[in-house]
Scaffold this active site. Structure first.
Site, PDB file in Angstrom:
ATOM      1  N   TYR A   1      -4.711 -11.612 -33.320  1.00 34.24           N
ATOM      2  CA  TYR A   1      -3.840 -12.955 -32.961  1.00 34.24           C
ATOM      3  C   TYR A   1      -2.583 -12.842 -34.014  1.00 34.24           C
ATOM      4  CZ  TYR A   1      -2.212 -17.554 -33.672  1.00 34.24           C
ATOM      5  OH  TYR A   1      -0.619 -18.904 -33.877  1.00 34.24           O
TER       6      TYR A   1
ATOM      7  N   ARG B   1     -16.617 -15.235 -39.967  1.00 34.81           N
ATOM      8  CA  ARG B   1     -15.683 -14.840 -38.732  1.00 34.81           C
ATOM      9  C   ARG B   1     -15.515 -13.260 -39.944  1.00 34.81           C
ATOM     10  NH1 ARG B   1     -10.643 -17.931 -38.573  1.00 34.81           N
ATOM     11  NH2 ARG B   1     -11.277 -19.277 -36.635  1.00 34.81           N
TER      12      ARG B   1
ATOM     13  N   THR C   1       3.941 -19.089 -36.795  1.00 35.36           N
ATOM     14  CA  THR C   1       2.324 -19.405 -38.166  1.00 35.36           C
ATOM     15  C   THR C   1       2.489 -18.975 -38.809  1.00 35.36           C
ATOM     16  OG1 THR C   1       0.131 -19.985 -37.959  1.00 35.36           O
ATOM     17  CG2 THR C   1       1.210 -17.490 -36.884  1.00 35.36           C
ATOM     18  N   ASP C   2       1.545 -19.419 -40.080  1.00 35.18           N
ATOM     19  CA  ASP C   2       1.735 -19.570 -41.461  1.00 35.18           C
ATOM     20  C   ASP C   2       0.596 -17.953 -41.541  1.00 35.18           C
ATOM     21  OD1 ASP C   2      -1.142 -20.262 -40.923  1.00 35.18           O
ATOM     22  OD2 ASP C   2      -0.597 -21.271 -42.757  1.00 35.18           O
ATOM     23  N   GLU C   3       0.010 -17.611 -39.917  1.00 36.65           N
ATOM     24  CA  GLU C   3      -1.284 -16.350 -40.439  1.00 36.65           C
ATOM     25  C   GLU C   3      -0.048 -14.900 -40.347  1.00 36.65           C
ATOM     26  OE1 GLU C   3      -4.710 -16.997 -38.337  1.00 36.65           O
ATOM     27  OE2 GLU C   3      -4.890 -18.882 -38.098  1.00 36.65           O
TER      28      GLU C   3
ATOM     29  N   LYS D   1       1.400 -12.301 -33.002  1.00 38.29           N
ATOM     30  CA  LYS D   1       2.415 -13.526 -34.132  1.00 38.29           C
ATOM     31  C   LYS D   1       3.425 -12.810 -34.344  1.00 38.29           C
ATOM     32  CE  LYS D   1       2.557 -17.819 -33.021  1.00 38.29           C
ATOM     33  NZ  LYS D   1       3.255 -18.014 -31.573  1.00 38.29           N
TER      34      LYS D   1
END
Ligand code: NAD
Ligand code: DAU
Length: 339
Positions: free
Chosen positions: A150, A273, A126-128, A154
């Protein structure tokens, strides 16, 4: 490549990928290995359930013995790993399952791939992992600065993939996908949550000022990007996979309401968030140099997606009226009452 193990293949992107591959490659067999967590759903695979080249296997990627057995029994030569806990808000509530599946599970798959001389393992990332970027675009060589449990899980998985490629010369590839939307997405993520809430005339809980930016990618384009990297990526290669469609959350929310024919006053600003990443943006030119590009515009894809949820409430209504209710209350109850 003939026998592909698709771990997490009963989830959103994995199930779309299985259908895409069965349709595109008449010689490939697709083995879905999935634990069927709350996010896994065999209804996502209903359209291929009678296809002789598709087989479902229930199991956990953390279960080393079972993973090895499945690879042996089915002469698996390729693994595409989608299996993950994938929702940022849930990782903020508790990270345990994220560490287990995303990190430990990936480690088990890497060992199994190595032990069985699997010819390629593709890690769906993921780009995260990069964290947030206020200006410019992330390139593949940029450092990891994950901000949610999360994203950290990853990033941990990816570091193991890199290490197995460097140390054991395992044939690995990685794609770092951006925010994906389309059919069969569990209604906890913003696109399906807001589309289905709009259809039900419920409030759309927009976090903070709504000016966070995401780079939107239709699920079919995500699948075609993985396909290109699986077939053409170099061993050890890492490829950004972004749609190039940067939009603020408010913009996306207003588009959803417009396509659904619902009023803007359904938007309900709520508490932000924690650790909310401000902007994600990818430079996907490396992948494009292999011949990949998105098939449709963001507007066309989002409008199609709204139509899909309007026409397929058989799929999402039982989820929203069932187990999802408890999570929704926990995540949004106080936020919506105080908005
Ligand atoms: P999802 O939550 O819809 O599906 C995850 C699937 O993995 C489910 O079928 C679940 O049952 C399965 N699973 C979970 N734990 C498992 C375990 N221990 N063993 C076997 N199966 C298990 O996720 P998604 O949105 O389809 O994402 C798929 C992958 O793509 C993930 O790795 C995610 O990090 C990555 N990704 C997602 C997006 C996005 O916007 N959705 C973007 C970029 C990357
Ligand atoms: O960028 C890729 C990532 O995109 C994937 O790796 C993740 O698996 C996927 O969940 C997604 O992460 P995000 O956190 O960006 O997606 P989500 O749909 O949860 O939120 C998108 C944006 O919308 C984010 O800025 C938070 C905001 N949001 C989300 C929800 C669920 C709201 O404003 N309200 C909401 O109710």
């Amino acid at each position: 490549m003939k026998n592909i193990l698709v771990t997490g293949g009963a989830g959103f992107i994995g199930s779309n990928f299985v259908c895409y591959m069965l349709d595109k490659y008449p010689d490939y067999n697709l083995y879905v290995y999935d634990k069927l967590t709350y996010a896994g759903n065999l209804d996502n695979l209903r359209s291929v359930q009678d296809n002789e080249r598709y087989k479902f296997l229930l199991g956990d990627i953390v279960d080393r013995e079972m993973v090895n057995q499945v690879i042996d029994d089915n002469q698996i030569d390729t693994i595409v790993n989608f299996a993950a806990e994938s929702h940022v808000d849930r990782s903020i509530l508790s990270a345990d399952a994220f560490i287990q599946t995303d990190i430990v599970g990936t480690h088990v798959l890497l060992d199994a791939a190595r032990d069985h001389n699997v010819s390629r393992i593709h890690q769906v990332s993921t780009d995260e992992v990069y964290g947030s970027i206020l200006e410019g675009l992330f390139k593949e060589g940029d450092p990891f600065e994950p901000n949610s449990p999360y994203a950290a899980s990853k990033a941990g998985a990816e570091l193991l993939v890199r290490a197995y490629n460097e140390t054991y010369d395992l044939n690995t590839v990685v794609t770092r996908g951006s925010n994906t939307f389309g059919p069969y997405q569990y209604p906890e993520k913003i696109a399906p949550l807001f589309i289905t809430n709009a259809i039900e005339n419920k409030a759309l809980p927009l976090y903070g000022d709504g000016l966070q930016v995401r780079d939107w990618l239709h699920v079919t384009d995500h699948c075609s990007g993985i396909d290109v990297v699986l077939h053409k990526g170099v061993s050890g290669g890492v490829y950004n996979l972004g749609g190039g469609n940067e939009r603020t959350n408010i913009e996306v929310t207003e588009m959803i309401l417009q396509y659904a024919g619902k009023p803007l006053d359904l938007i309900a600003p709520v508490n932000d968030r924690p650790g909310h990443d401000r902007r994600y943006a990818l430079d996907s030119s490396l992948l494009m140099s292999l011949g990949w590009k998105p098939a449709k515009t963001f507007e066309e894809s989002l409008e199609d997606t709204v139509k899909w949820y309007q026409n397929n409430d058989w799929w999402w209504k039982p989820i929203k009226d069932g187990e999802f209710k408890e999570y929704y209350e926990q995540q949004y109850g106080d936020r919506l009452n105080s908005s």
